[in-house]
Scaffold this motif. Structure first.
Motif, mmCIF file in Angstrom:
data_model
loop_
_atom_site.group_PDB
_atom_site.id
_atom_site.type_symbol
_atom_site.label_atom_id
_atom_site.label_comp_id
_atom_site.label_asym_id
_atom_site.label_seq_id
_atom_site.Cartn_x
_atom_site.Cartn_y
_atom_site.Cartn_z
ATOM 1 N N MET A 14 63.293 41.203 13.892
ATOM 2 C CA MET A 14 63.901 39.875 13.778
ATOM 3 C C MET A 14 63.535 39.215 12.446
ATOM 4 N N MET A 15 62.314 39.430 11.971
ATOM 5 C CA MET A 15 61.928 38.921 10.648
ATOM 6 C C MET A 15 62.784 39.560 9.557
ATOM 7 N N ALA A 16 63.026 40.853 9.679
ATOM 8 C CA ALA A 16 63.834 41.556 8.677
ATOM 9 C C ALA A 16 65.282 41.091 8.718
ATOM 10 N N THR A 21 69.753 38.064 6.246
ATOM 11 C CA THR A 21 70.893 37.163 6.422
ATOM 12 C C THR A 21 70.685 35.783 5.808
ATOM 13 N N SER A 22 69.492 35.503 5.317
ATOM 14 C CA SER A 22 69.277 34.175 4.717
ATOM 15 C C SER A 22 69.954 34.122 3.349
ATOM 16 N N PRO A 23 70.327 32.923 2.882
ATOM 17 C CA PRO A 23 71.016 32.804 1.589
ATOM 18 C C PRO A 23 70.164 33.300 0.408
ATOM 19 N N ASN A 24 68.873 33.153 0.496
ATOM 20 C CA ASN A 24 68.012 33.596 -0.608
ATOM 21 C C ASN A 24 67.440 34.995 -0.387
ATOM 22 N N GLY A 25 67.697 35.623 0.770
ATOM 23 C CA GLY A 25 67.118 36.921 1.104
ATOM 24 C C GLY A 25 67.974 38.079 0.629
ATOM 25 N N THR A 26 67.355 39.257 0.606
ATOM 26 C CA THR A 26 68.060 40.483 0.215
ATOM 27 C C THR A 26 67.793 41.557 1.256
ATOM 28 N N VAL A 27 68.620 42.585 1.213
ATOM 29 C CA VAL A 27 68.424 43.719 2.119
ATOM 30 C C VAL A 27 67.154 44.476 1.730
ATOM 31 N N LEU A 28 66.885 44.575 0.442
ATOM 32 C CA LEU A 28 65.660 45.235 -0.006
ATOM 33 C C LEU A 28 64.435 44.478 0.506
#
Length: 118
Positions: A14-16, A21-28
């Motif tokens: 869930m953290m991943a 999915t957050s606007p500032n997050g990345t898949v990496l």
């Protein structure tokens, strides 16, 4: 033990997902989060908590191997028993070298006592 691992895997997954999915997050970042917060600690936990069961399994397999070896030795001794050996009580023998021990000899490289001629 596995309940802890499943629960922690769910939390880190869930953290991943939140990271990805957050606007500032990345898949990496999500992959690194899952690996560093999830897989690495879970692997260490499973290894540490699984040590007693691994030791029990090793001891059980060693005991089974020893029992098989002992049984094979008993069968080999029974197959090669001589009638003279069977008639004697255990531990006694009329043969001079019943223990199959090598005769006493000097050690390799040891000095041999030599008598002087008169």
């Amino acid at each position: 033990m596995y309940l802890i691992v499943i629960a922690w895997a769910y939390v880190t997954l869930m953290m991943a997902v939140a990271e990805a999915t957050s606007p500032n997050g990345t898949v990496l970042g999500a992959i690194i989060t899952f690996g560093m917060y999830g897989l690495l600690p879970m692997g260490i936990l499973v290894y540490i908590l699984g040590t007693p069961s691994r030791k029990r399994a090793i001891k059980a397999s060693e005991a089974a191997e020893q029992a098989a070896y002992d049984e094979a030795q008993r069968k080999a001794e029974a197959d090669t028993a001589h009638p003279a050996d069977i008639a004697q009580p255990a531990g006694e023998s009329t043969l001079p070298d019943a223990g199959s021990e090598a005769p006493a000899a000097t050690a390799v490289g040891a000095a041999v006592a030599v008598r002087k001629e008169p």
